[in-house]
Design a protein around this motif. Structure first.
Motif, short mmCIF file in Angstrom:
data_model
loop_
_atom_site.label_atom_id
_atom_site.label_comp_id
_atom_site.label_asym_id
_atom_site.label_seq_id
_atom_site.Cartn_x
_atom_site.Cartn_y
_atom_site.Cartn_z
N TYR A 44 0.85 -1.19 0.00
CA TYR A 44 0.00 0.00 0.00
C TYR A 44 0.89 1.24 0.00
N VAL A 45 0.46 2.24 -0.75
CA VAL A 45 1.22 3.49 -0.90
C VAL A 45 0.26 4.65 -0.67
N ARG A 46 0.73 5.66 0.06
CA ARG A 46 -0.11 6.85 0.25
C ARG A 46 0.47 8.04 -0.50
N LEU A 47 -0.44 8.85 -1.05
CA LEU A 47 -0.09 10.11 -1.67
C LEU A 47 -0.51 11.22 -0.72
N TYR A 48 0.41 12.12 -0.38
CA TYR A 48 0.08 13.14 0.61
C TYR A 48 0.76 14.46 0.30
N SER A 49 0.25 15.51 0.95
CA SER A 49 0.85 16.84 0.85
C SER A 49 1.29 17.28 2.24
N ILE A 50 2.16 18.29 2.30
CA ILE A 50 2.64 18.83 3.57
C ILE A 50 2.40 20.34 3.56
N SER A 51 1.75 20.84 4.62
CA SER A 51 1.46 22.27 4.71
C SER A 51 2.70 23.04 5.15
N GLY A 52 2.57 24.37 5.15
CA GLY A 52 3.68 25.22 5.57
C GLY A 52 4.12 25.01 7.00
N ASN A 53 3.18 24.53 7.85
CA ASN A 53 3.54 24.25 9.25
C ASN A 53 3.79 22.77 9.49
N ALA A 54 4.13 22.06 8.40
CA ALA A 54 4.55 20.66 8.45
C ALA A 54 3.43 19.68 8.79
N GLN A 55 2.18 20.06 8.61
CA GLN A 55 1.07 19.14 8.83
C GLN A 55 0.84 18.33 7.55
N GLU A 56 0.67 17.01 7.71
CA GLU A 56 0.46 16.14 6.57
C GLU A 56 -1.03 15.89 6.33
N LEU A 57 -1.40 15.80 5.05
CA LEU A 57 -2.76 15.45 4.67
C LEU A 57 -2.67 14.35 3.62
N THR A 58 -3.15 13.16 3.97
CA THR A 58 -3.17 12.03 3.04
C THR A 58 -4.35 12.19 2.09
N LEU A 59 -4.09 12.16 0.80
CA LEU A 59 -5.12 12.39 -0.21
C LEU A 59 -5.64 11.09 -0.81
N ILE A 60 -4.75 10.15 -1.06
CA ILE A 60 -5.13 8.87 -1.67
C ILE A 60 -4.28 7.76 -1.07
N ILE A 61 -4.90 6.59 -0.87
CA ILE A 61 -4.16 5.38 -0.55
C ILE A 61 -4.30 4.44 -1.74
N THR A 87 3.52 0.00 3.59
CA THR A 87 3.98 -1.34 3.92
C THR A 87 5.19 -1.62 3.03
N ASP A 88 5.83 -2.75 3.23
CA ASP A 88 6.85 -3.16 2.26
C ASP A 88 6.16 -3.27 0.90
N THR A 89 6.77 -2.67 -0.10
CA THR A 89 6.08 -2.44 -1.37
C THR A 89 6.94 -2.84 -2.56
N GLU A 90 6.26 -3.35 -3.60
CA GLU A 90 6.93 -3.65 -4.87
C GLU A 90 6.18 -2.94 -5.99
N VAL A 91 6.93 -2.26 -6.86
CA VAL A 91 6.32 -1.55 -8.00
C VAL A 91 7.13 -1.85 -9.26
N TYR A 92 6.45 -1.74 -10.40
CA TYR A 92 7.11 -1.76 -11.69
C TYR A 92 7.14 -0.33 -12.21
N GLN A 93 8.21 0.03 -12.90
CA GLN A 93 8.36 1.38 -13.44
C GLN A 93 8.45 1.31 -14.97
N ALA A 94 7.41 1.86 -15.63
CA ALA A 94 7.35 1.81 -17.09
C ALA A 94 7.50 3.21 -17.68
N PRO A 95 8.09 3.33 -18.87
CA PRO A 95 8.17 4.63 -19.53
C PRO A 95 6.77 5.20 -19.80
N ARG A 96 6.61 6.48 -19.58
CA ARG A 96 5.29 7.12 -19.71
C ARG A 96 4.73 6.95 -21.12
N ARG A 97 5.53 7.22 -22.14
CA ARG A 97 5.02 7.16 -23.51
C ARG A 97 4.56 5.76 -23.88
N GLU A 98 5.28 4.75 -23.43
CA GLU A 98 4.88 3.38 -23.74
C GLU A 98 3.58 3.03 -23.03
#
Length: 217
Positions: A44-61, A87-98
């Motif tokens: 599982y991977v989370r996508l998040y942002s960080i505010s100016g005062n270092a507060q995190e906001l998780t947007l997507i899991i 968690t411990d995670t495995e991903v594949y990385q593909a070229p964007r155009r392909e």
């Protein structure tokens, strides 16, 4: 996801480089240019942002068979978010155009991707409503419902959420203090609506939990 679509995605991405990340490792930093489209094989991977005062906001899991960063992949929009392995995670990385050529040549895969985008958009709208109109109880109940609907697995005790969500993780998802989440989680547990199984949550009564998430009019 239908087996045929899942098979096509796995066959495409398995041709490319495989990367592994330990739990808590940063996969991509805000403003970094991605090196390719990342396809989540395991974990599982989370996508998040960080505010100016270092507060995190998780947007997507993200879960297995999701890909990211989506806006950069589809629209070439610069990445402004962080990606972290939950968690411990495995991903594949593909070229964007392909990858773009692949989805243009496979209409059923593109349709499935659009469907997933709309599902996430619906979840974002719900979170926005609760962020503006909801109180702490409805915010906590609603995000547990969203996680149960997206990740949940049925078992004899209810719906198991296999994502290892801590109280801080939930706080980062709804933008409240961790202490507030702990208080509201305890209330839900006392009502018999949720329980813990190790590091995972179990929703014991989805209908009653929906009642707790209803916004006041």
């Amino acid at each position: 996801m239908e087996p045929q679509i899942s098979g096509k995605l796995n066959n495409f991405f398995s041709r490319f480089k495989k990367l592994s990340f330990k739990k808590g490792r940063t996969i991509l930093r805000a403003d970094d240019k991605p090196k390719g489209v990342l396809y989540l094989k395991k974990g599982y991977v989370r996508l998040y942002s960080i505010s100016g005062n270092a507060q995190e906001l998780t947007l997507i899991i993200f879960k297995a068979e999701d890909f990211f960063p989506m806006m950069w992949t589809i629209n070439d929009t610069p990445n402004t978010y962080y990606l972290e392995a939950m968690t411990d995670t495995e991903v594949y990385q593909a070229p964007r155009r392909e990858f773009l050529t692949f989805i243009k040549d496979n209409a059923e895969v593109l349709f499935d991707i659009n469907s997933r985008i709309l599902t996430r958009f619906g979840g974002v709208l719900s979170r926005m409503e609760h962020a503006i109109f909801g109180h702490a109880q409805s915010k906590v109940a609603s995000i547990i419902l969203i996680c149960a609907e997206r990740f949940g697995v049925k078992d004899k005790n209810g719906i198991l959420i296999p994502v290892p969500l801590t109280h801080q993780d939930i706080a980062n998802l709804i933008g409240v203090a961790r202490e507030t989440v702990s208080i509201e989680m305890e209330k839900l547990q006392q009502k018999g609506l949720i329980a813990h199984r190790g590091k995972n949550l179990v929703v014991k009564d989805m209908q009653k939990l929906k009642g707790e998430s209803v916004l006041e009019t």
